[in-house]
Each structure stands twice: as structure tokens, then as C-alpha cells.
Design a protein around this motif. Structure first.
Motif, short mmCIF file in Angstrom:
data_model
loop_
_atom_site.label_atom_id
_atom_site.label_comp_id
_atom_site.label_asym_id
_atom_site.label_seq_id
_atom_site.Cartn_x
_atom_site.Cartn_y
_atom_site.Cartn_z
N ALA A 292 -62.64 64.86 12.81
CA ALA A 292 -64.09 64.91 13.00
C ALA A 292 -64.84 63.85 12.63
O ALA A 292 -66.10 63.61 13.12
N SER A 293 -64.42 62.86 11.74
CA SER A 293 -65.30 61.80 11.38
C SER A 293 -65.34 60.90 12.70
O SER A 293 -66.12 59.93 12.65
N LEU A 294 -64.49 60.79 13.34
CA LEU A 294 -64.28 60.07 14.62
C LEU A 294 -65.12 60.09 15.74
O LEU A 294 -65.82 59.45 16.31
N LEU A 295 -65.31 61.60 16.07
CA LEU A 295 -66.19 62.26 17.19
C LEU A 295 -67.46 62.68 16.52
O LEU A 295 -67.54 63.73 15.92
N LEU A 296 -68.53 61.72 16.17
CA LEU A 296 -69.71 62.14 15.60
C LEU A 296 -70.68 62.88 16.26
O LEU A 296 -70.57 62.39 17.68
N ASP A 297 -71.52 63.54 15.75
CA ASP A 297 -72.69 64.12 16.68
C ASP A 297 -73.51 62.96 17.14
O ASP A 297 -73.64 62.27 16.64
N GLN B 138 -61.55 71.58 22.34
CA GLN B 138 -62.98 71.70 22.34
C GLN B 138 -63.74 70.39 22.54
O GLN B 138 -64.81 70.49 22.97
N GLN B 139 -63.57 69.46 21.56
CA GLN B 139 -64.16 68.15 21.50
C GLN B 139 -64.06 67.71 22.89
O GLN B 139 -65.07 67.18 23.47
N ALA B 140 -63.06 67.63 23.55
CA ALA B 140 -62.87 67.00 24.81
C ALA B 140 -63.71 68.19 25.95
O ALA B 140 -64.39 67.46 26.99
N LEU C 184 -66.91 66.73 28.33
CA LEU C 184 -66.97 66.88 29.75
C LEU C 184 -68.05 67.94 30.14
O LEU C 184 -68.55 67.93 31.49
N ASN C 185 -68.70 68.48 29.04
CA ASN C 185 -69.80 69.50 29.43
C ASN C 185 -69.01 70.50 30.20
O ASN C 185 -69.67 71.01 31.21
N VAL C 186 -67.78 71.02 29.80
CA VAL C 186 -67.35 72.13 30.61
C VAL C 186 -66.59 73.17 29.41
O VAL C 186 -66.64 72.94 28.39
N HIS D 198 -50.89 72.89 19.50
CA HIS D 198 -52.28 72.35 19.77
C HIS D 198 -51.94 71.22 20.68
O HIS D 198 -51.16 70.51 20.65
N ARG D 199 -53.17 71.29 21.75
CA ARG D 199 -53.14 70.03 22.48
C ARG D 199 -53.86 69.16 21.82
O ARG D 199 -55.05 69.23 21.30
N ARG D 200 -53.64 67.74 22.05
CA ARG D 200 -54.54 66.59 21.46
C ARG D 200 -54.76 65.72 22.99
O ARG D 200 -53.77 65.39 23.51
N ILE D 201 -55.92 65.39 23.09
CA ILE D 201 -56.22 64.57 24.36
C ILE D 201 -56.55 62.90 23.69
O ILE D 201 -57.61 63.02 22.82
N LYS D 202 -56.20 61.96 23.98
CA LYS D 202 -56.48 60.62 23.86
C LYS D 202 -57.92 60.39 24.46
O LYS D 202 -58.10 60.73 25.83
N ALA D 203 -58.90 59.85 23.71
CA ALA D 203 -60.24 59.51 24.26
C ALA D 203 -60.04 58.72 25.51
O ALA D 203 -60.83 58.94 26.55
#
Length: 152
Positions: A2-7, A86-88, A92-94, A116-121
Motif C-alpha cells: 500500500a505504501s508503494l501505490l500512493l493515492d 484491485q490496484q491494477a 486501468l480504470n476497469v 492471490h494474483r500479483r501483477i508487476k507494475a
């Protein structure tokens, strides 16, 4: 994570104005000094403090200013960061189920951590670039066909 993907930082009207004013100066500097590996920044105050930053940081600053000048929020995500579905999906706004469909279809690279799935940025960004490219190509083709048919 959560700290890597900031608002996103959402610019207000003052921020937009400041970004609009700063962007041409930053772009001009980068154009006039193409070979410099580092950039020295000077703070315009009574102390005239300065610091040296990598050129890549200034290039990134130019991109950030361009988005802020348009009033768009900006986030910085390291390319090695792993995102939740959810972050991904948010990036993508989907919807999350739509993103899961893209993952299952092999459109975006991911790995499983337990169930759980993890997607590299960087994988998500590569997908976004390719998707943008294909949309532009389709729009160009549609425009070309419209011109051929005399609709434009």
C-alpha cells in the motif's frame, strides 16, 4: 504494498497554474542540455540552497508537471512494484472482474502468491502502452477510411 501505490496527488487550481508555468521551463532546459547526466537545482530564496539530481528525475518531473497542468492526479509507482488485482484494475480504470479476464486470457503477465494474483507494475504499464498503441492505430485507420469515403 500500500505504501508503494500512493493515492494520487490531486492538483488544485494553484497547482495547475504553477505546473503550467513551470513545464515549459523544465522542457526547455532538458532540450538545451541534452547530454547532462545530472541537473543542479537552485531554490530561489534567501539561502539559495542547491541540490543535484539525476536527469531522469527531472524528465520524470516534466511528465508529472504535464499531467498536473491538465488537472490530473499523479502517482509514482516503482516499476518493480507488485500490484493487487484491485490496484491494477484501478490503474486501468476497469472493474476487477474485467482485469481478471485479461489476466486469464494472458493479456497481462502476473504471478500467483498462494491463491492471490500479483501483477508487476511494469507488466501493467506494458499492457497499457500496447493498448494505447492499438487504439491509436484503429483511430488512424478509421480516420483514413472516413477520408477515402469523403465523410471528412
Amino acid at each position: 504494498m500500500a505504501s508503494l501505490l500512493l493515492d494520487p496527488v490531486r492538483p488544485d487550481d494553484t497547482d495547475v497554474t504553477t505546473a503550467v508555468e513551470a513545464l515549459p521551463h523544465v522542457k526547455d532546459y532538458l532540450t538545451r542540455h541534452p547530454g547532462h547526466e545530472a541537473v543542479r537545482l537552485v531554490v530561489d530564496d534567501e539561502r539559495q540552497d542547491s541540490l543535484t539530481v539525476p536527469r531522469g528525475a527531472v524528465e520524470l518531473l516534466a511528465r508529472i508537471l504535464a499531467h498536473m497542468a491538465k488537472g490530473q492526479g499523479v502517482s509514482v509507482v516503482p516499476s518493480h512494484a507488485e500490484l493487487t488485482t484491485q490496484q491494477a484494475a484501478d490503474m486501468l480504470n476497469v472493474s476487477r472482474p474485467f482485469l481478471i479476464g485479461l489476466l486469464d486470457a494472458g493479456e497481462i503477465e502476473y504471478r500467483k502468491v498462494g491463491k492471490h494474483r500479483r501483477i508487476k507494475a511494469e507488466s501493467l504499464i506494458a499492457y497499457m502502452r500496447e493498448d494505447d498503441r492499438s487504439h491509436r492505430a484503429a483511430a488512424d485507420e478509421l480516420s483514413s477510411l472516413s477520408q477515402e469515403m469523403g465523410l471528412l
